[in-house]
Design a protein around this motif. Sequence first.
Motif, PDB file in Angstrom:
ATOM      1  N   TRP B   6      31.735 -22.357 -56.506  1.00 33.16           N
ATOM      2  CA  TRP B   6      32.100 -23.678 -56.476  1.00 33.16           C
ATOM      3  C   TRP B   6      32.246 -24.035 -54.938  1.00 33.16           C
ATOM      4  O   TRP B   6      31.862 -25.073 -54.441  1.00 33.16           O
ATOM      5  CB  TRP B   6      33.219 -24.280 -57.105  1.00 33.16           C
ATOM      6  N   HIS B   9      29.251 -23.894 -52.884  1.00 32.78           N
ATOM      7  CA  HIS B   9      27.967 -24.440 -53.229  1.00 32.78           C
ATOM      8  C   HIS B   9      28.327 -25.884 -53.836  1.00 32.78           C
ATOM      9  O   HIS B   9      27.525 -26.431 -54.251  1.00 32.78           O
ATOM     10  CB  HIS B   9      27.339 -23.471 -54.336  1.00 32.78           C
ATOM     11  N   ALA B  12      25.780 -28.679 -52.753  1.00 29.66           N
ATOM     12  CA  ALA B  12      24.705 -28.750 -53.372  1.00 29.66           C
ATOM     13  C   ALA B  12      24.865 -28.876 -54.831  1.00 29.66           C
ATOM     14  O   ALA B  12      23.702 -29.764 -55.416  1.00 29.66           O
ATOM     15  CB  ALA B  12      23.840 -27.268 -53.125  1.00 29.66           C
ATOM     16  N   ILE B  13      25.894 -28.485 -55.346  1.00 32.67           N
ATOM     17  CA  ILE B  13      25.777 -28.773 -56.787  1.00 32.67           C
ATOM     18  C   ILE B  13      26.046 -30.301 -56.994  1.00 32.67           C
ATOM     19  O   ILE B  13      25.494 -30.805 -58.024  1.00 32.67           O
ATOM     20  CB  ILE B  13      27.125 -27.849 -57.329  1.00 32.67           C
ATOM     21  N   THR B  16      22.886 -32.247 -56.432  1.00 32.63           N
ATOM     22  CA  THR B  16      21.884 -32.154 -57.447  1.00 32.63           C
ATOM     23  C   THR B  16      22.368 -32.753 -58.809  1.00 32.63           C
ATOM     24  O   THR B  16      21.624 -33.370 -59.620  1.00 32.63           O
ATOM     25  CB  THR B  16      21.716 -30.619 -58.134  1.00 32.63           C
ATOM     26  N   VAL B  62      16.863 -27.380 -57.491  1.00 31.28           N
ATOM     27  CA  VAL B  62      17.863 -26.034 -57.756  1.00 31.28           C
ATOM     28  C   VAL B  62      17.033 -25.089 -56.901  1.00 31.28           C
ATOM     29  O   VAL B  62      17.831 -24.278 -56.276  1.00 31.28           O
ATOM     30  CB  VAL B  62      17.898 -25.831 -59.163  1.00 31.28           C
ATOM     31  N   TRP B  66      19.488 -24.554 -53.954  1.00 33.29           N
ATOM     32  CA  TRP B  66      20.584 -23.630 -54.322  1.00 33.29           C
ATOM     33  C   TRP B  66      20.188 -22.229 -54.175  1.00 33.29           C
ATOM     34  O   TRP B  66      21.061 -21.247 -53.858  1.00 33.29           O
ATOM     35  CB  TRP B  66      20.747 -23.792 -55.966  1.00 33.29           C
ATOM     36  N   LEU B  70      20.676 -18.859 -50.794  1.00 31.02           N
ATOM     37  CA  LEU B  70      21.664 -18.011 -51.351  1.00 31.02           C
ATOM     38  C   LEU B  70      22.062 -16.810 -50.470  1.00 31.02           C
ATOM     39  O   LEU B  70      23.306 -16.506 -50.127  1.00 31.02           O
ATOM     40  CB  LEU B  70      21.431 -17.847 -52.969  1.00 31.02           C
ATOM     41  N   LEU B 101      25.348 -19.618 -60.945  1.00 31.80           N
ATOM     42  CA  LEU B 101      24.646 -20.742 -60.427  1.00 31.80           C
ATOM     43  C   LEU B 101      23.391 -20.994 -61.397  1.00 31.80           C
ATOM     44  O   LEU B 101      23.388 -22.117 -61.720  1.00 31.80           O
ATOM     45  CB  LEU B 101      24.244 -20.402 -59.167  1.00 31.80           C
ATOM     46  N   ALA B 105      23.022 -24.565 -63.402  1.00 29.59           N
ATOM     47  CA  ALA B 105      21.713 -24.964 -63.059  1.00 29.59           C
ATOM     48  C   ALA B 105      20.660 -25.445 -64.611  1.00 29.59           C
ATOM     49  O   ALA B 105      20.281 -26.375 -64.763  1.00 29.59           O
ATOM     50  CB  ALA B 105      20.705 -24.288 -62.385  1.00 29.59           C
ATOM     51  N   PHE B 148      14.484 -21.169 -59.779  1.00 28.54           N
ATOM     52  CA  PHE B 148      15.621 -20.424 -59.138  1.00 28.54           C
ATOM     53  C   PHE B 148      15.150 -18.921 -58.949  1.00 28.54           C
ATOM     54  O   PHE B 148      15.507 -18.549 -57.618  1.00 28.54           O
ATOM     55  CB  PHE B 148      16.795 -20.301 -60.449  1.00 28.54           C
TER      56      PHE B 148
END
Lengths: 262, 249
Positions: B6, B9, B12-13, B16, B62, B66, B70, B101, B105, B148
Amino acid sequence: MTTIAEKGFIQRVDGLGKRYGDTWALRECTFALKPGQVTALVGANGAGKSTLLTILAGLLPPDAGKVDTAGRVAFVAQDKPLYKNFTAAEMFRLARNLNAVWEQDRAERWLRTFGVRADRPCGRLSGGQQAHVALAMAVAARPDLLLLDEPLSNLDPLVRREVTAELLADSAESGMAIMLSTHVITEVSGVAENLILLAGGKLLLSGETDDLLAKHVFHVGPGSEVLVGDNRPPPDGWITRPATLEDIVLSNLASARDGGAA
Amino acid sequence: MIWIVWRQHRTAIVSTAVLAVAIIVFLIAFGNGFFYRGGWYLDYVPLDPAWKLAPSALGLAVAVFWAAPLIGREYEQRTYLVAWGQDVSLHRWLVRKVLLLAAAAVALSVIVGVIAGGLVDQHTPSRFSFAAFEADPAIQAAHTLFGFAVGLAFSALLRRTLLAMGATLVVVLAAHGLYVVKLRERIIPRSTRSAHGKNPVTRINDRSQTVRGMSTAGMPTRRANRSRSPLRRRRNAGGPVPRPPRPSA
């Protein structure tokens, strides 16, 4: 898992080698790191110090030889990488989540000792302060072996001495072995019990510093002086003087360069 | 590990999630078209069918924001030396992070799929129509997982954040385009029943449009009506199809 006490070492390296393309960055390295010992890894730039430490930390696979590890290892890389948007406190939380052993008090005490704020993002700390955060994280994980890649390079001379004292105190208290790389020999004189000298990726010299100092003397004659490492008597008319660690290192590096160590 | 994922990211989370909300709001507001005030009259403008791909934007986001950074970002900023130098092994670190993740997603895309699917289903009787099929939660989850996986693969191979993001964007868009234009028609049955189960439907994968609340999905297409076979023409028109005579015993 075999314990350190049973094996008698934390890490043993046997015939270690690492190749980047066609170039061997490290060749035929063999040595052992014992509990509680401070080992200085000395060599010129590009000698293979960082490669060796990264392999010992388990972050790079060797291309030859093997590394036998009996204990927990912590590693502080040369540029002290940290997540720049994390505060020091968050870096500690990250380390607490990723380590089996973690002493929060020890980490916080380190920052207090050196006056580093825990609530500032690491990206906004100076290079020296970032080094303190990285060192505090490594020490608080209570490893059996602490690998430090030029740990003092970002610190001012006074703080270098204080950091060295802190590390030695931790080592004496917990039996933690320390291996620190440097190309400044004076930094490790009087600190390191063992010396490993690298040149061109090859192990030039390895042993306890007291033994190396006892063995090596200078033979001083008319107009020249020669370092010898086998305690042989000087030629007639020459006198003998003791060698320092710096003498031994510089002399070996010079002869490796002139003799084409690579 | 949940906290680490968390914390690392969260930007980004959250971004999104905001995109997901925007997609849902967009679909609620303009799911099939919008009213346009042209002076004294009010005109209804149906949306281009391409807009019905809006839910798939989540999978693309994503993939690009994401998955692609990574591993590449860890290498670029050399923070892998911190993250992988702790007691938790690289494999455990990577597996936990990817699973968490990916689960987040998929959850987001399923939520968008459920809401978008519900909105689309009100107007199109067939779940195989272009809009309904694209908005299906399972299809959304599949898009997201595919993106992803592509992003993660580029991240590990290229080890450069921007390069991995760019490559992921191109490949995911190309794959989606290929799927929409070429593959989708092949994997969907050419003839199936409508969602109501009464009216036989031909060429369900046509681009149905809804004008003033009336859906054209399920209606026989012009091509179907051109059929020379009277039997097929009657079937296409939704009329009763005579059964072949049973052989007498």
